[in-house]
Design a protein around this motif. Sequence first.
Motif, short mmCIF file in Angstrom:
data_model
loop_
_atom_site.label_atom_id
_atom_site.label_comp_id
_atom_site.label_asym_id
_atom_site.label_seq_id
_atom_site.Cartn_x
_atom_site.Cartn_y
_atom_site.Cartn_z
N GLU A 60 0.83 -1.21 0.00
CA GLU A 60 0.00 0.00 0.00
C GLU A 60 0.86 1.26 0.00
O GLU A 60 0.54 2.26 0.65
CB GLU A 60 -0.97 -0.01 1.19
N MET A 61 1.97 1.17 -0.71
CA MET A 61 2.82 2.34 -0.93
C MET A 61 2.35 3.06 -2.20
O MET A 61 1.90 2.41 -3.15
CB MET A 61 4.29 1.91 -1.13
N PRO A 62 2.48 4.37 -2.25
CA PRO A 62 2.18 5.07 -3.50
C PRO A 62 3.10 4.57 -4.61
O PRO A 62 4.28 4.28 -4.37
CB PRO A 62 2.47 6.54 -3.17
N LEU A 63 2.59 4.46 -5.81
CA LEU A 63 3.40 3.98 -6.93
C LEU A 63 4.51 4.96 -7.28
O LEU A 63 5.58 4.57 -7.73
CB LEU A 63 2.52 3.74 -8.17
N GLN A 64 4.24 6.26 -7.12
CA GLN A 64 5.21 7.31 -7.42
C GLN A 64 5.80 7.14 -8.83
O GLN A 64 7.02 7.14 -9.03
CB GLN A 64 6.32 7.33 -6.36
N ALA A 65 4.91 7.01 -9.78
CA ALA A 65 5.31 6.81 -11.17
C ALA A 65 5.28 8.14 -11.92
O ALA A 65 4.22 8.76 -12.06
CB ALA A 65 4.37 5.81 -11.85
N ASP A 66 6.44 8.58 -12.38
CA ASP A 66 6.52 9.84 -13.12
C ASP A 66 5.59 9.90 -14.34
O ASP A 66 5.01 10.96 -14.61
CB ASP A 66 7.96 10.11 -13.54
N PRO A 67 5.44 8.81 -15.12
CA PRO A 67 4.55 8.88 -16.28
C PRO A 67 3.11 9.27 -15.94
O PRO A 67 2.43 9.90 -16.75
CB PRO A 67 4.62 7.47 -16.88
N THR A 68 2.66 8.89 -14.73
CA THR A 68 1.28 9.26 -14.35
C THR A 68 1.18 10.75 -14.07
O THR A 68 0.15 11.37 -14.34
CB THR A 68 0.81 8.47 -13.12
N VAL A 69 2.25 11.33 -13.53
CA VAL A 69 2.26 12.77 -13.27
C VAL A 69 2.30 13.54 -14.60
O VAL A 69 1.60 14.54 -14.77
CB VAL A 69 3.48 13.16 -12.39
N ILE A 70 3.09 13.05 -15.53
CA ILE A 70 3.15 13.67 -16.86
C ILE A 70 1.78 13.63 -17.51
O ILE A 70 1.32 14.61 -18.11
CB ILE A 70 4.20 12.96 -17.73
N TYR A 71 1.09 12.50 -17.38
CA TYR A 71 -0.26 12.37 -17.94
C TYR A 71 -1.21 13.36 -17.27
O TYR A 71 -2.02 14.01 -17.95
CB TYR A 71 -0.77 10.94 -17.74
N ALA A 72 -1.09 13.49 -15.95
CA ALA A 72 -1.94 14.43 -15.21
C ALA A 72 -1.71 15.86 -15.67
O ALA A 72 -2.66 16.64 -15.84
CB ALA A 72 -1.68 14.31 -13.71
N LEU A 73 -0.46 16.22 -15.91
CA LEU A 73 -0.12 17.57 -16.39
C LEU A 73 -0.70 17.82 -17.77
O LEU A 73 -1.26 18.89 -18.05
CB LEU A 73 1.40 17.76 -16.42
N LYS A 74 -0.61 16.84 -18.64
CA LYS A 74 -1.16 16.98 -19.99
C LYS A 74 -2.68 17.06 -19.94
O LYS A 74 -3.29 17.87 -20.66
CB LYS A 74 -0.73 15.79 -20.86
N LYS A 75 -3.28 16.24 -19.12
CA LYS A 75 -4.74 16.22 -19.00
C LYS A 75 -5.25 17.54 -18.46
O LYS A 75 -6.27 18.07 -18.93
CB LYS A 75 -5.18 15.06 -18.10
#
Length: 346
Positions: A236-251
């Motif tokens: 139950e640790m956060p994934l901390q995946a940079d690609p998801t943040v990049i997706y969030a920024l684009k979205k």
Amino acid sequence: MNTKIVNKRNLGIVGALFTLLLAVGYFNYFTSNTTFTEAEVYIKIPTGSTFDQVKAILKPYVKNTNHFETMAALRSYPEHVKPGRYLFKKGMNSFAMVTSLRHTIPVKLAFNNQERLEDFAGRVGSQIEADSLSLLRVFKDTTFLKVNGFSEENVFAILIPNTYEMYWNTSAEKFRDKMLKEYQKFWNADRVLKAKNQNLTPIEATILASIVHKESVKKDERPKIAAVYLNRLKLEMPLQADPTVIYALKKQSGDFTKIIKRVLPEDLKINSPYNTYSKVGLPPAPIAMPDITALEAVLQPDKNDFLFFCASVDRFGYHEFAKTFAEHVIIANKYRKWINEQGVNR
């Protein structure tokens, strides 16, 4: 005058005229009637087209439309116009053209590396008759979503990248149903069980695979990366995946053409369900269209105890893995120093 001689003479004239007419007909209808210089062209006849509309479509490619029209009438084509994609070859005669218009040529449709349903619909809409808006409409149809267990946001998971053969005039509904069949074929009992063994549903496995896909282009490394994320999910640790943040920024910006090479500390504060630094668990939908190797990596991950990884500065395209945060900090600092030296600020 001998009437028999006259009749024979008349018959001879008629026969010569008939032979001449046949020769003229052959010249008109069985010799080249194309205007294009390419070796071949594909003609697309939309659904519901009339013969007059077909003639208008063919006009840029046909030298003598009257000859084509006559041959088409002789072969009853005007009453049997069919939509589709047809092949015309340079030097075709009118007879061959009509023959070609009776045999539709399938489209080999390929897609991968799409980030959103909208991008996918645009790509497919450029290859078949159904346009992007009609494709989006049928994929987001509430009845379809409810019956098949998808939401408007995660229906993107239905798409399995591959090369598919279908007719150009395939409707949006038939295309969607074809994709559903391919999805159900891919997610057979064996793969569903493998996903269950990782405590994932097929949709969740696709979401995680999309992150793995974005993290590494190295197919041999993907099972190792998948294992790290699965280890984090179990704890139950956060994934901390940079690609998801990049997706969030684009979205958030609405600009999916934006190129972001580096995630900055302030980016990690973005308020989005796709920010896996601030949200525990998987994002609500795939952030890209994962290829088969990324999906298989999630279903058959490497067995390891790693919880961290960072891009390697020694093996371009690969990553360095760590079991503890202290080890990870050393690797991350090494990468941060290198990327600063490259002058990559964004």
